[in-house]
Design a protein around this motif. Structure first.
Motif, PDB file in Angstrom:
ATOM      1  N   GLN A 149      -2.465   0.973  -4.011  1.00 35.74           N
ATOM      2  CA  GLN A 149      -3.059   1.105  -2.683  1.00 35.74           C
ATOM      3  C   GLN A 149      -2.475   0.033  -1.762  1.00 35.74           C
ATOM      4  OE1 GLN A 149      -7.362   0.761  -0.406  1.00 35.74           O
ATOM      5  NE2 GLN A 149      -7.383   0.869  -2.626  1.00 35.74           N
ATOM      6  N   ILE A 150      -1.985   0.489  -0.619  1.00 37.38           N
ATOM      7  CA  ILE A 150      -1.416  -0.406   0.394  1.00 37.38           C
ATOM      8  C   ILE A 150      -2.161  -0.169   1.697  1.00 37.38           C
ATOM      9  CG2 ILE A 150       0.658  -1.039   1.695  1.00 37.38           C
ATOM     10  CD1 ILE A 150       2.314   0.070  -0.681  1.00 37.38           C
ATOM     11  N   ALA A 151      -2.557  -1.246   2.369  1.00 33.59           N
ATOM     12  CA  ALA A 151      -3.246  -1.131   3.657  1.00 33.59           C
ATOM     13  C   ALA A 151      -2.349  -1.659   4.766  1.00 33.59           C
ATOM     14  CB  ALA A 151      -4.549  -1.917   3.622  1.00 33.59           C
ATOM     15  N   VAL A 152      -2.210  -0.869   5.813  1.00 30.30           N
ATOM     16  CA  VAL A 152      -1.526  -1.338   7.018  1.00 30.30           C
ATOM     17  C   VAL A 152      -2.579  -1.350   8.121  1.00 30.30           C
ATOM     18  CG1 VAL A 152      -0.624   1.003   7.489  1.00 30.30           C
ATOM     19  CG2 VAL A 152       0.382  -0.979   8.648  1.00 30.30           C
ATOM     20  N   GLN A 153      -2.822  -2.535   8.690  1.00 31.53           N
ATOM     21  CA  GLN A 153      -3.945  -2.744   9.594  1.00 31.53           C
ATOM     22  C   GLN A 153      -3.492  -3.432  10.882  1.00 31.53           C
ATOM     23  OE1 GLN A 153      -7.693  -2.375   8.846  1.00 31.53           O
ATOM     24  NE2 GLN A 153      -6.674  -0.782   7.650  1.00 31.53           N
ATOM     25  N   ARG A 188      -2.328   9.826  -0.476  1.00 35.89           N
ATOM     26  CA  ARG A 188      -3.650   9.984   0.152  1.00 35.89           C
ATOM     27  C   ARG A 188      -3.712   8.964   1.274  1.00 35.89           C
ATOM     28  NH1 ARG A 188      -7.928  11.161  -3.913  1.00 35.89           N
ATOM     29  NH2 ARG A 188      -7.212  13.257  -3.363  1.00 35.89           N
ATOM     30  N   ILE A 189      -3.934   9.441   2.493  1.00 35.89           N
ATOM     31  CA  ILE A 189      -3.901   8.582   3.677  1.00 35.89           C
ATOM     32  C   ILE A 189      -5.302   8.527   4.265  1.00 35.89           C
ATOM     33  CG2 ILE A 189      -2.859   8.213   5.945  1.00 35.89           C
ATOM     34  CD1 ILE A 189      -0.554  10.123   4.997  1.00 35.89           C
ATOM     35  N   ALA A 190      -5.926   7.347   4.225  1.00 37.04           N
ATOM     36  CA  ALA A 190      -7.303   7.170   4.701  1.00 37.04           C
ATOM     37  C   ALA A 190      -7.329   6.226   5.894  1.00 37.04           C
ATOM     38  CB  ALA A 190      -8.182   6.617   3.579  1.00 37.04           C
ATOM     39  N   ARG A 191      -8.081   6.612   6.918  1.00 41.31           N
ATOM     40  CA  ARG A 191      -8.194   5.740   8.099  1.00 41.31           C
ATOM     41  C   ARG A 191      -9.486   4.928   7.976  1.00 41.31           C
ATOM     42  NH1 ARG A 191      -6.519   7.813  14.128  1.00 41.31           N
ATOM     43  NH2 ARG A 191      -5.966   5.756  14.973  1.00 41.31           N
ATOM     44  N   THR A 192      -9.448   3.965   7.094  1.00 42.62           N
ATOM     45  CA  THR A 192     -10.592   3.089   6.888  1.00 42.62           C
ATOM     46  C   THR A 192     -10.118   1.653   7.107  1.00 42.62           C
ATOM     47  OG1 THR A 192     -10.195   3.140   4.489  1.00 42.62           O
ATOM     48  CG2 THR A 192     -11.803   4.695   5.358  1.00 42.62           C
ATOM     49  N   THR A 195     -10.827  -4.945   8.088  1.00 47.54           N
ATOM     50  CA  THR A 195     -10.361  -6.008   8.979  1.00 47.54           C
ATOM     51  C   THR A 195     -11.025  -5.972  10.353  1.00 47.54           C
ATOM     52  OG1 THR A 195      -8.540  -4.658   9.856  1.00 47.54           O
ATOM     53  CG2 THR A 195      -8.076  -5.990   7.889  1.00 47.54           C
ATOM     54  N   GLY A 196     -11.690  -4.871  10.688  1.00 47.06           N
ATOM     55  CA  GLY A 196     -12.227  -4.705  12.033  1.00 47.06           C
ATOM     56  C   GLY A 196     -11.224  -4.122  13.001  1.00 47.06           C
ATOM     57  N   GLU A 197      -9.994  -3.871  12.519  1.00 43.85           N
ATOM     58  CA  GLU A 197      -8.966  -3.242  13.352  1.00 43.85           C
ATOM     59  C   GLU A 197      -8.742  -1.796  12.898  1.00 43.85           C
ATOM     60  OE1 GLU A 197      -7.843  -4.671  16.006  1.00 43.85           O
ATOM     61  OE2 GLU A 197      -8.742  -6.614  15.529  1.00 43.85           O
ATOM     62  N   ASP A 198      -8.019  -1.031  13.724  1.00 42.09           N
ATOM     63  CA  ASP A 198      -7.584   0.296  13.312  1.00 42.09           C
ATOM     64  C   ASP A 198      -6.565   0.127  12.190  1.00 42.09           C
ATOM     65  OD1 ASP A 198      -7.236   3.059  13.286  1.00 42.09           O
ATOM     66  OD2 ASP A 198      -5.733   3.029  14.882  1.00 42.09           O
ATOM     67  N   GLY A 199      -6.479   1.103  11.324  1.00 41.36           N
ATOM     68  CA  GLY A 199      -5.489   1.003  10.254  1.00 41.36           C
ATOM     69  C   GLY A 199      -5.671   2.082   9.214  1.00 41.36           C
ATOM     70  N   PHE A 200      -4.797   2.049   8.229  1.00 39.16           N
ATOM     71  CA  PHE A 200      -4.763   3.075   7.191  1.00 39.16           C
ATOM     72  C   PHE A 200      -4.588   2.440   5.817  1.00 39.16           C
ATOM     73  CE2 PHE A 200      -3.367   4.919  11.128  1.00 39.16           C
ATOM     74  CZ  PHE A 200      -3.941   6.183  11.151  1.00 39.16           C
ATOM     75  N   GLU A 201      -5.176   3.108   4.819  1.00 37.70           N
ATOM     76  CA  GLU A 201      -4.876   2.812   3.427  1.00 37.70           C
ATOM     77  C   GLU A 201      -4.080   3.982   2.890  1.00 37.70           C
ATOM     78  OE1 GLU A 201      -7.088  -0.039   4.608  1.00 37.70           O
ATOM     79  OE2 GLU A 201      -8.098   1.880   4.580  1.00 37.70           O
ATOM     80  N   ILE A 202      -3.011   3.698   2.175  1.00 36.77           N
ATOM     81  CA  ILE A 202      -2.291   4.781   1.505  1.00 36.77           C
ATOM     82  C   ILE A 202      -2.371   4.560  -0.006  1.00 36.77           C
ATOM     83  CG2 ILE A 202      -0.772   5.269   3.473  1.00 36.77           C
ATOM     84  CD1 ILE A 202       1.497   3.896   1.858  1.00 36.77           C
ATOM     85  N   TYR A 203      -2.737   5.633  -0.695  1.00 33.71           N
ATOM     86  CA  TYR A 203      -2.821   5.647  -2.153  1.00 33.71           C
ATOM     87  C   TYR A 203      -1.594   6.400  -2.650  1.00 33.71           C
ATOM     88  CZ  TYR A 203      -7.767   4.504  -1.359  1.00 33.71           C
ATOM     89  OH  TYR A 203      -8.939   3.921  -0.960  1.00 33.71           O
ATOM     90  N   VAL A 204      -0.790   5.733  -3.479  1.00 29.92           N
ATOM     91  CA  VAL A 204       0.461   6.320  -3.951  1.00 29.92           C
ATOM     92  C   VAL A 204       0.619   6.082  -5.448  1.00 29.92           C
ATOM     93  CG1 VAL A 204       1.567   5.970  -1.701  1.00 29.92           C
ATOM     94  CG2 VAL A 204       1.821   4.220  -3.474  1.00 29.92           C
TER      95      VAL A 204
END
Length: 368
Positions: A149-153, A188-192, A195-204
């Motif tokens: 799981q990688i989060a880009v925030q 799997r791309i989740a917009r959760t 951090t309190g910012e917009d962002g996505f978690e990707i499950y790969v």
């Protein structure tokens, strides 16, 4: 001298962190990056541009079968019957006595399939807890090894990730997800986020994690993306008033005390911990979580005693400097009549009382 990290669990991105010269720490038995360029720099980058987090240590549990909903709704506090396919919600996993086993994210993949994201140090405990309650026609799998799981925030998270996927990201609403692709491979791309910012978690797939990480770093280069560690993750979530297991919530704390009554749905039927929460609600709370900011010189750290009018009254659950607000903040438990904004308190810093005042949570909210 032996390397203390040898016996720690490692995510598929461990080599990437070491190549970036991250400062690594033992985090719940995992060898994890606490910082790269520095906590304040990484924190501010997430608030203004984009930060990349390795959250592959988090656990995943899959519940599948004709009666999957019945099990999910019995072990968690929120009402999964209200979820649409592709929607996510936050919920508590409770013991019978109303305290937290964990806090979790429930994703509805299909009518007979739910995907739970759980805290790293709790994943085996959570799996055993859920599996022990399963008296329905469904299966429970501890699926963590199948996912990285990688989060880009941050404000530039969408623009960064969109470069790598044909899946349209803008239509994905906050706390929704989709099964799409990143760089041509399933994700799997989740917009959760945390951090309190917009962002996505990707499950790969774990075998693709390092490749995806490097692609995201390259895609975000024009926006000033930086890798971010556990230190910035903590300051970001604290400013946003988000609970951390082992701090704001644990086996001794109920969702009502933690200000999380909104994730408890009494109208959905029976669930673990319900009877105790109803008793607590009827009797009235005796303590509650509240924010504070330091007035005197000093930082209120986790576990420090909090006093009111010189008498012991509670304790700090999380505390530290806020890079965004440029002040020292924290959260603490206090008696109900004191857990209101504007109460003068003292935080015991190295056995000396330092003045502080209670303020509402969250401390920070991003502009929409």
């Amino acid at each position: 001298m032996s390397d203390p990290s040898v016996d720690l669990l490692k995510t598929p991105l461990n080599a990437a962190h070491r190549a970036l010269k991250a400062r690594m720490v033992d985090f719940g038995g995992w060898d994890m990056p606490v910082q790269y360029s520095g906590i304040i720099d990484e924190h501010n980058t997430v608030r203004t541009a984009a930060g990349l987090f390795d959250v592959s240590h988090m656990g995943e549990i899959e519940i599948k079968g004709p009666e999957a909903l019945s099990l999910v709704n019995y072990v968690s506090t929120n009402n999964a019957a209200k979820l649409a396919i592709g929607q996510v919600h936050y919920a508590g996993l409770l013991y019978d006595h109303g305290g937290f086993v964990d806090d979790i994210l429930v994703h509805k993949v299909a009518d007979d399939s739910y995907f739970l994201c759980v805290n790293a140090s709790n994943q085996d405990k959570d799996f055993e807890h859920i599996a022990a309650q399963n008296r329905w026609d469904c299966t429970v799998e501890n699926a963590g090894p199948r996912y990285a799981q990688i989060a880009v925030q941050g404000p530039k998270a969408l623009a960064t990730l969109q470069k790598l996927t044909k899946t349209e990201l803008s239509p994905i609403k906050y706390y929704w997800f989709t099964d799409g692709e990143v760089s041509g491979d399933w994700a799997r791309i989740a917009r959760t986020g945390y951090t309190g910012e917009d962002g996505f978690e990707i499950y790969v797939d774990p075998s693709l994690a390092e490749k995806r990480w490097n692609e995201l770093m390259a895609a975000g280069e024009e926006f000033g993306i930086k890798p971010a560690g556990l230190g910035a993750r903590n300051t970001l979530r604290m400013e946003s008033g988000m609970a951390l297991y082992g701090h704001e919530i644990d086996a001794s704390i109920s969702p009502l005390e933690a200000g999380l009554q909104w994730i408890v749905k009494f109208d959905k039927g029976d669930f673990l911990g319900r009877a105790r929460l109803e008793e607590q609600k009827a009797a009235g709370l005796t303590r509650k979580l509240i924010g504070f900011e330091m007035c005197g010189r000093g930082i209120g750290r986790d576990g420090y005693e909090v006093r009111v009018a010189g008498a012991p009254a509670g304790w700090v659950t999380s505390g530290g400097p806020s890079p965004t607000l440029n002040k020292n903040i924290g959260m603490c438990y206090l008696p109900l009549d004191k857990a209101v904004p504007g109460t003068s308190i003292e935080v015991m810093v190295r056995n000396a009382p330092v003045e502080a005042v209670t303020i509402p949570i969250p401390f920070y909210k991003r502009a929409k």
